[in-house]
Every structure is written in C-alpha cells, then in structure tokens.
Design a protein around this motif. Structure first.
Motif, PDB file in Angstrom:
ATOM      1  N   THR A 171     -15.720 -35.853  21.787  1.00 32.60           N
ATOM      2  CA  THR A 171     -15.590 -34.971  22.942  1.00 32.60           C
ATOM      3  C   THR A 171     -14.197 -35.134  23.528  1.00 32.60           C
ATOM      4  N   LEU A 172     -13.672 -34.039  24.055  1.00 38.26           N
ATOM      5  CA  LEU A 172     -12.344 -34.049  24.666  1.00 38.26           C
ATOM      6  C   LEU A 172     -12.476 -33.699  26.135  1.00 38.26           C
ATOM      7  N   ASP A 173     -11.991 -34.577  26.981  1.00 36.55           N
ATOM      8  CA  ASP A 173     -11.989 -34.336  28.422  1.00 36.55           C
ATOM      9  C   ASP A 173     -10.582 -33.898  28.828  1.00 36.55           C
ATOM     10  N   VAL A 174     -10.478 -32.703  29.393  1.00 42.11           N
ATOM     11  CA  VAL A 174      -9.192 -32.163  29.825  1.00 42.11           C
ATOM     12  C   VAL A 174      -9.102 -32.240  31.349  1.00 42.11           C
ATOM     13  N   PRO A 178     -20.127 -45.682  21.081  1.00 43.50           N
ATOM     14  CA  PRO A 178     -20.450 -44.671  22.095  1.00 43.50           C
ATOM     15  C   PRO A 178     -19.924 -45.054  23.473  1.00 43.50           C
ATOM     16  N   ASN A 179     -19.516 -44.041  24.213  1.00 46.05           N
ATOM     17  CA  ASN A 179     -18.958 -44.204  25.556  1.00 46.05           C
ATOM     18  C   ASN A 179     -17.662 -45.018  25.540  1.00 46.05           C
ATOM     19  N   SER A 180     -16.847 -44.780  24.508  1.00 43.37           N
ATOM     20  CA  SER A 180     -15.550 -45.458  24.423  1.00 43.37           C
ATOM     21  C   SER A 180     -14.501 -44.445  23.972  1.00 43.37           C
ATOM     22  N   PRO A 181     -13.216 -44.744  24.181  1.00 51.67           N
ATOM     23  CA  PRO A 181     -12.171 -43.807  23.746  1.00 51.67           C
ATOM     24  C   PRO A 181     -12.204 -43.596  22.237  1.00 51.67           C
ATOM     25  N   ALA A 182     -12.016 -42.344  21.806  1.00 51.41           N
ATOM     26  CA  ALA A 182     -11.944 -42.034  20.383  1.00 51.41           C
ATOM     27  C   ALA A 182     -10.507 -42.095  19.885  1.00 51.41           C
ATOM     28  N   ALA A 183      -9.558 -41.916  20.797  1.00 48.65           N
ATOM     29  CA  ALA A 183      -8.124 -42.035  20.523  1.00 48.65           C
ATOM     30  C   ALA A 183      -7.461 -42.225  21.871  1.00 48.65           C
ATOM     31  N   GLY A 184      -6.179 -42.547  21.859  1.00 44.41           N
ATOM     32  CA  GLY A 184      -5.486 -42.731  23.115  1.00 44.41           C
ATOM     33  C   GLY A 184      -5.392 -41.433  23.905  1.00 44.41           C
ATOM     34  N   GLU A 233      -9.168 -24.900  29.770  1.00 42.85           N
ATOM     35  CA  GLU A 233      -9.305 -25.143  31.200  1.00 42.85           C
ATOM     36  C   GLU A 233      -9.805 -26.559  31.416  1.00 42.85           C
ATOM     37  N   ARG A 234      -9.716 -27.011  32.666  1.00 45.69           N
ATOM     38  CA  ARG A 234     -10.258 -28.328  32.991  1.00 45.69           C
ATOM     39  C   ARG A 234     -11.740 -28.358  32.636  1.00 45.69           C
ATOM     40  N   GLY A 235     -12.129 -29.359  31.866  1.00 43.88           N
ATOM     41  CA  GLY A 235     -13.522 -29.422  31.465  1.00 43.88           C
ATOM     42  C   GLY A 235     -13.760 -30.414  30.351  1.00 43.88           C
ATOM     43  N   VAL A 236     -14.984 -30.371  29.840  1.00 43.39           N
ATOM     44  CA  VAL A 236     -15.419 -31.273  28.785  1.00 43.39           C
ATOM     45  C   VAL A 236     -15.761 -30.436  27.563  1.00 43.39           C
ATOM     46  N   TYR A 237     -15.240 -30.829  26.397  1.00 43.84           N
ATOM     47  CA  TYR A 237     -15.350 -30.025  25.187  1.00 43.84           C
ATOM     48  C   TYR A 237     -15.950 -30.865  24.058  1.00 43.84           C
ATOM     49  N   ASP A 238     -17.154 -30.489  23.643  1.00 46.70           N
ATOM     50  CA  ASP A 238     -17.865 -31.200  22.589  1.00 46.70           C
ATOM     51  C   ASP A 238     -17.555 -30.571  21.231  1.00 46.70           C
ATOM     52  N   VAL A 239     -17.393 -31.406  20.220  1.00 49.80           N
ATOM     53  CA  VAL A 239     -17.047 -30.924  18.879  1.00 49.80           C
ATOM     54  C   VAL A 239     -18.311 -30.888  18.010  1.00 49.80           C
ATOM     55  N   TRP A 240     -18.566 -29.709  17.425  1.00 48.24           N
ATOM     56  CA  TRP A 240     -19.724 -29.471  16.564  1.00 48.24           C
ATOM     57  C   TRP A 240     -19.244 -28.969  15.207  1.00 48.24           C
ATOM     58  N   ALA A 241     -20.153 -28.979  14.259  1.00 47.99           N
ATOM     59  CA  ALA A 241     -19.914 -28.334  12.973  1.00 47.99           C
ATOM     60  C   ALA A 241     -21.132 -27.498  12.621  1.00 47.99           C
ATOM     61  N   PHE A 242     -20.882 -26.369  11.961  1.00 52.01           N
ATOM     62  CA  PHE A 242     -21.951 -25.525  11.443  1.00 52.01           C
ATOM     63  C   PHE A 242     -21.847 -25.541   9.922  1.00 52.01           C
ATOM     64  N   VAL A 243     -22.981 -25.779   9.271  1.00 52.23           N
ATOM     65  CA  VAL A 243     -23.018 -25.889   7.813  1.00 52.23           C
ATOM     66  C   VAL A 243     -24.051 -24.911   7.279  1.00 52.23           C
ATOM     67  N   TYR A 250     -13.028 -39.000  23.559  1.00 45.92           N
ATOM     68  CA  TYR A 250     -13.947 -40.131  23.643  1.00 45.92           C
ATOM     69  C   TYR A 250     -15.218 -39.829  22.866  1.00 45.92           C
ATOM     70  N   TRP A 251     -15.994 -40.886  22.610  1.00 46.00           N
ATOM     71  CA  TRP A 251     -17.306 -40.765  21.978  1.00 46.00           C
ATOM     72  C   TRP A 251     -18.348 -40.757  23.078  1.00 46.00           C
ATOM     73  N   THR A 252     -19.250 -39.792  23.066  1.00 41.88           N
ATOM     74  CA  THR A 252     -20.227 -39.680  24.141  1.00 41.88           C
ATOM     75  C   THR A 252     -21.224 -40.832  24.101  1.00 41.88           C
ATOM     76  N   THR A 253     -21.870 -41.047  25.233  1.00 42.07           N
ATOM     77  CA  THR A 253     -22.958 -42.017  25.308  1.00 42.07           C
ATOM     78  C   THR A 253     -24.108 -41.556  24.419  1.00 42.07           C
ATOM     79  N   GLY A 254     -24.768 -42.477  23.772  1.00 41.32           N
ATOM     80  CA  GLY A 254     -25.912 -42.120  22.935  1.00 41.32           C
ATOM     81  C   GLY A 254     -25.498 -41.857  21.505  1.00 41.32           C
ATOM     82  N   VAL A 255     -25.345 -40.565  21.132  1.00 40.34           N
ATOM     83  CA  VAL A 255     -25.080 -40.218  19.729  1.00 40.34           C
ATOM     84  C   VAL A 255     -23.632 -40.460  19.325  1.00 40.34           C
ATOM     85  N   GLY A 256     -22.723 -40.610  20.276  1.00 43.14           N
ATOM     86  CA  GLY A 256     -21.326 -40.836  19.924  1.00 43.14           C
ATOM     87  C   GLY A 256     -20.641 -39.598  19.387  1.00 43.14           C
ATOM     88  N   GLN A 257     -20.875 -38.443  20.030  1.00 45.95           N
ATOM     89  CA  GLN A 257     -20.236 -37.193  19.615  1.00 45.95           C
ATOM     90  C   GLN A 257     -18.790 -37.165  20.081  1.00 45.95           C
TER      91      GLN A 257
END
Length: 645
Positions: free
Chosen positions: A506-509, A479-485, A452-462, A497-504
């Motif tokens: 994230t996918l904006d749909v 951070p705060n720049s495109p991660a890919a086109g 759905e329309r929204g913001v999706y953060d990518v995590w890993a569990f180890v 894109y890479w989020t502000t701060g930690v640079g996680q």
C-alpha cells in the motif's frame, strides 16, 4: 442564453433519502449551471420522493421534474426524460449513484472534440471489479473493440441527435436487461465511440439497504430468458453475414453467453442457490445456449469455461456442480520482490499464479503432444475420465496490476504489462505463470495526474484458463511495517508499507494514515552527536546528481533548502541554510504539501545547530548541551581544550 450542452436524465421511484445524497454531485458540476439540465422523472413514487424532487427544482433553475404512473422499471422514465431533453448530449444517471465533480465538463469536451456518438466515462464503484476498458483513454473506436462489451450499463453520454436519428429507446415495463438492449443497439449504430478513462466520471454506489444489489438482476418472472433472446437477435440482425462479420458477431455474443448464460453453470451461483431452483435455471440456460448461440461462440472459450459449456449443453447439472466445487477452491497468489524507488517510481518484480485448494500449483499435463487440464479439477466430473484437453493454454489469458484509491473507490492502472508464459515443472507438468514489473508513479498514476492525498492498495487481476481472480499484492515484509523508504515525489511524501494482517502493498500519499519519522530515528541520533545541519532523507534523487532546491517551512518561515543526492542515488540529505531568523528552540520543518514535519530544526541565536528526525526525542543531557552550545565562554573553553589535545 447559452445552449444546453448536456441533459442529465435520472429515473426515480421511491428513492427517498437517496435523492438528497445523489443531488449534490449533479448540481455541483464544474460545467456552468446554465449549460446543463437535470431531468428527474418520477415513476409513480408512493413515498416522499416527489416532495424532495420539487424542493430541489424550486431551488435550482436547471432542474426539472416530470411524473408518470408507475411502469415498474427504469426504461419508461428514461424515455420520458429523453422527450424533454434539450441538451446536445444526454447522460443517464441512476438516483442512488454520483458523478465526479468535473464529469459533465470532461465528457462533453471529449465528446465534441471527437465528434462521438457515445462516450463511455470511467466508472468507479464500491461494488464491482475494475474494468480493463478503462485502462486507456480512447478518442475513437467502434463496436469491433471487444472491450466495449465489458460496459453495458446505460450510464454513458449519448449524442441526442444520434439517438433520435436511429429511434433508440429503452424497452418499457418490467423488462429486465433494458440497459443491454439500449446500449447494444447504440453500439451497433454508432460510427464513433470514445472512452474517457483518465478521470472517474461515474460512481456506482452500494446502497445500505441493498436496493441496487446486482444479485436481484436475474428474475425469470420478468422475462429474463425471452429478453435475452431479443438482445441476441438484435445483435445478429445488426451484423450482416461474411467471414469477418461472423467473427465479430461471435465476439459480441461471447459476453452475453459468458455472463448471462454460463453463469447458471458456474460458481458462485450454481453452489449458492437452492438446488431445485438452480436446476430450473440450468435447464433454461441450456435451452437458450443451444437455440440462440452459434457453436463457434462456445468453441472460442478458454479451457475451464469450455468444460462448463460442455456440461451445460449436455444437461449434466451434477457434473457442473462438482466441477464448480473444485474451481471454487482455486486461488490466485502473488510473489513480490523487494520494492524500491527508481526514477521517482516505486518498482518491484512480481509473479502471479493460480493455486489449487490444496495449495499446489494449478497445472497442465502434457500427453500425446497435447495439453490437458489439471486432473484434480476433474474428480467426480462425468465424461472427463480421460481428461479435458486444453487446446490453447493462452486463450484469453491475461493479468494486470491495479491500484485502488481506498478513500474514493477509484481504480487506476500502473504503467507496463505482465507476461503470461508456460513454466515447466518437470515430469510433463507445467503451469501458467504471470511475471513482470510493478511500476507505480505517484506523479502520473491518476490518469496522468498526481495521486491525491490518500491510501492506495495494490491489487492484481488474473484470468488464466477461464478462471479469473482478484488478489492482493503481498510480499515478504512484516505486516504493518515499511515496504520501502519514504520518497519525496513532486514535493510530497509517499510512504510504501505492508498493511496490518495480510501484508498488502500500500502507498500512503501525504501521510493519510502513516506518519513519516520512525525510519529517521537513528540518523537523527547521529546528527545529535555530530551537530549535523542536514538530515538523511530517503528520496529518489535526480539522475544528474545535482542538488535540488525545495521549499520548506521552518516554523512559520519559508526557506529554500536543498536535497543533496547520495552517491548511490537512493537517498538524499535535506540541507537547510546555516542561518535561520528564528528564536531558539526546536522548530518543525514541513514540505508545502505535507501535514506533518519531515524534520525538526534545532536553532540557537539564529543559527541552525542540527536537524533531527521527527521521531527522535533528545535526552535531557542533549538539551542542556543545546542550551549552552552558542555561549561565548563555552566556545572559548572548547577552543582552548582543542589546542591542548
């Protein structure tokens, strides 16, 4: 009159406003209102809860309210709700949680199609980590599925005839872990258990007053340890003796040992609580561990958990405390390659590892043909002067990638698996390393459906050596720049894109927080110079390389445009028809499911002069040229000048 398919049972006590916050999700279900009922049981509330409930019942024929004197815990009200239930299935909901809009309809369909005794619906939460159990939908399984023990809350759908047949009831009164007692009994009796993982059914919400904080779950005054013994006995009685059954019994008891017993010997609890209180808990946990849990349960633990268990059983509180201080400093780290679009998916290579508090890899050392735990974790831990042997480095080791829907608190699992391997570091040292490929498909990630329309953060569990960590997936991008086109998938824009701060990552749909445009400024300027009627648009091109038709809206006019793949398959050009029946001007071009323009069409006398990127601003000189571009006299002058060259 339609039969009642589902009875929703909600115990309440001094709930107040949370009744009104939960009720819309129960009363707005996609299942027709005459096919389910909502049964509230008030457990002797002293505030305005009962008034709120009676108001709900007055306005909704499928709502009923029952009352009883205060019992002190949810068990008795749930039992009373089951006495009044008429549904083929019962679904338990807590008064401060919510159901997904289609939860009852989907759960009931899944239950009846599979003839299930118990259906576990996907849980999403503002409070807990994602659970591996919800990675895949399962039509049928039994208690032998180890992952069932990850979900011991009562917020499930149970076949009412099954509950009655086996006399399943919640312990009543102030009985901590009443949910574990009921659910474990149901698991042991069930012939068929189903898991619905492709839809978020249940939302376990965090209250602003902290009333449902799980830190309050442990309370020795309410019989925590005797109740745990009762549940352990129930599991033992429910499994008969044989080699296979003993192995099953040990797996079932592992969850209780790890979560309810070993927690008293590990971080964060042993470091957080008052030392005097924690010593008492530690001693009580030791007694229960030695008296109730077979040695095989402890032998099956991974290395770090095994050492915790050893220290607990020895009664070495100081050693357990020192070990917990070292383990607390261990962090997970992610290493992500450059993300790129491939066949409609965002892909990147990824590696994960555990690091000590000093930033160095958590290592294993090899000595005498055996593996030994990193000596830095053992400083000050009595009995480990000669090291702690790691008998099986891969015991219970795994890792997975997870995508969190930031708006709805849903967790989704991308396709593919990660591999755990031993990576030599030289001089008899190695580390456990996780590697694999991230693959995000915006068209299928949400349980096989488009995001759905929204913001999706990518995590890993180890989970390595008994140390589990959640980590944000980061890369080397700014951070705060495109991660890919940007990509056009299913007619919708996806912006990594890479989020502000930690640079996680994230996918904006559908441009929830990011905007399409800055990356097209240069291309748009080039178009302005050349008068191009198409615009480079980062896009995952079809493998065939054939232009793909796409509907776009130019101002208020819907037209069929084309996406023409580039030779390298990485980008395409958005090409509009040369003739557009629009007035002169600069008109926004939007996709059907996008809120903001992907381009602007510059039109003169019904003809498309060029396409511009949404971030491109034409200068005054360009605007003057546009104004005279289709003037007949100007065209004649241009032709004459061309012949003179």
């Amino acid at each position: 009159m339609p039969r009642v398919k589902v009875s929703v049972i909600v115990p309440v006590h001094n709930t107040g406003k949370y009744v009104d916050e939960c009720a819309p999700s129960l009363l707005g279900q996609s299942l027709p209102a005459d096919e389910y009922e909502v049964i509230y049981v008030d457990d002797g509330s002293t505030d305005d809860t009962l008034t709120r409930l009676e108001k709900l019942a007055a306005g909704h024929p499928n709502v009923q309210v029952h009352t009883q004197p205060n019992s002190g815990w949810p068990g008795a009200p749930r039992n009373l709700g089951m006495k009044h239930a008429k549904g083929e299935y019962v679904q338990f909901v807590d008064h401060d949680d919510m159901l997904g809009p289609e939860a009852l309809e989907r759960l009931y369909e899944h239950a009846t199609r599979n003839r299930a005794d118990v259906v576990i619906g996907k849980m999403s939460s503002t409070m807990v980590r994602p659970r591996r159990l919800f990675r895949h939908t399962l039509d049928a399984c039994t208690i032998e599925n180890d992952e069932l023990m990850q979900s011991m809350s009562p917020h499930k759908m149970f076949r009412r005839a099954f509950v009655e047949e086996h006399g399943l009831r919640f312990p009543e009164g102030p009985w901590i872990m009443e949910d574990l007692a009921f659910v474990s009994a149901a698991y042991l009796k069930a012939e068929r258990i189903s898991v619905l993982a492709d839809y978020a059914c249940y939302y376990w919400m965090k209250r602003d007053d902290g009333g449902n904080n799980t830190r309050h779950r442990f309370n020795p005054r309410h019989g925590f340890w005797p109740n745990l013994r009762t549940i352990v006995g129930q599991i033992k009685d429910g499994t008969t003796t044989s080699d296979d059954i003993d192995a099953l019994q040990n797996r079932l008891l592992h969850r209780l040992y790890h979560v309810e017993v070993l927690s008293r010997a590990r971080e964060p609890e042993i470091l957080r609580e008052d030392p005097a209180e924690q010593r008492r808990r530690f001693a009580a946990a030791r007694q229960v561990a030695l008296e109730e849990f077979p040695a095989a349960v402890r032998r099956g633990l991974p290395a770090v958990s095994g050492l915790r268990a050893e220290l607990l059983e020895r009664g070495d509180f100081d050693g357990a405390f020192a070990f917990a201080e070292h383990v607390r400093e261990v962090k997970a780290s992610s290493e992500l390659g450059a993300p790129r679009w491939q066949d409609g998916c965002l892909v990147a290579d990824i590696a994960l590892e555990l690091l000590r508090g000093d930033g160095e890899p958590l290592i294993l050392t090899e000595r005498d043909g055996k593996w030994w735990l990193d000596p830095e974790l053992l400083t000050g831990v009595p009995g480990t002067e000669d090291g702690w042997e790691v008998r099986d480095p891969f015991r219970m080791a795994y890792a997975e990638l997870i995508v969190k829907d930031r708006d709805r608190q849903d967790w989704w699992y991308p396709e593919g698996d990660l591999e755990v391997r031993l990576q030599p570091l030289g001089e008899g040292r190695s580390q456990l390393l996780v590697s694999g490929r991230l693959r995000l498909d915006p068209q299928r990630l949400a349980g096989g459906r488009p995001l759905e329309r929204g913001v999706y953060d990518v995590w890993a569990f180890v989970n390595l050596l008994g140390i589990d960590r959640m980590v944000r997936v980061t890369g080397h991008g700014t951070p705060n720049s495109p991660a890919a086109g940007p990509a056009l998938t299913g007619g919708r824009l996806a912006l990594p894109y890479w989020t502000t701060g930690v640079g996680q990552l994230t996918l904006d749909v559908d441009q929830r927080v990011r905007r399409f445009g800055p990356d097209t400024v240069g291309a748009a300027a080039a178009n302005a110079a050349r008068g191009e009627r198409s615009l480079p648009l980062p896009y995952v091109a079809a493998e065939s390389g054939v232009p793909a038709p796409v509907k776009v809206t130019v101002s208020a006019l819907t037209v069929t445009a084309e996406l023409v793949p580039a030779a390298d398959g990485s980008t395409a050009r958005l090409r509009l028809p040369a003739r557009l029946k629009l007035p002169a001007g600069r008109h926004p071009v939007t996709l059907p499911k996008a809120d903001t323009p992907v381009a602007y069409a510059v039109v003169r006398d019904g003809a498309l002069l060029r396409l511009e990127g949404p971030a491109y601003k034409a200068d005054t000189g360009r605007q003057i040229l546009d104004a005279v571009a289709d003037n007949r006299q100007v065209r004649r002058v241009r032709r004459r000048l061309g012949r003179l060259r």
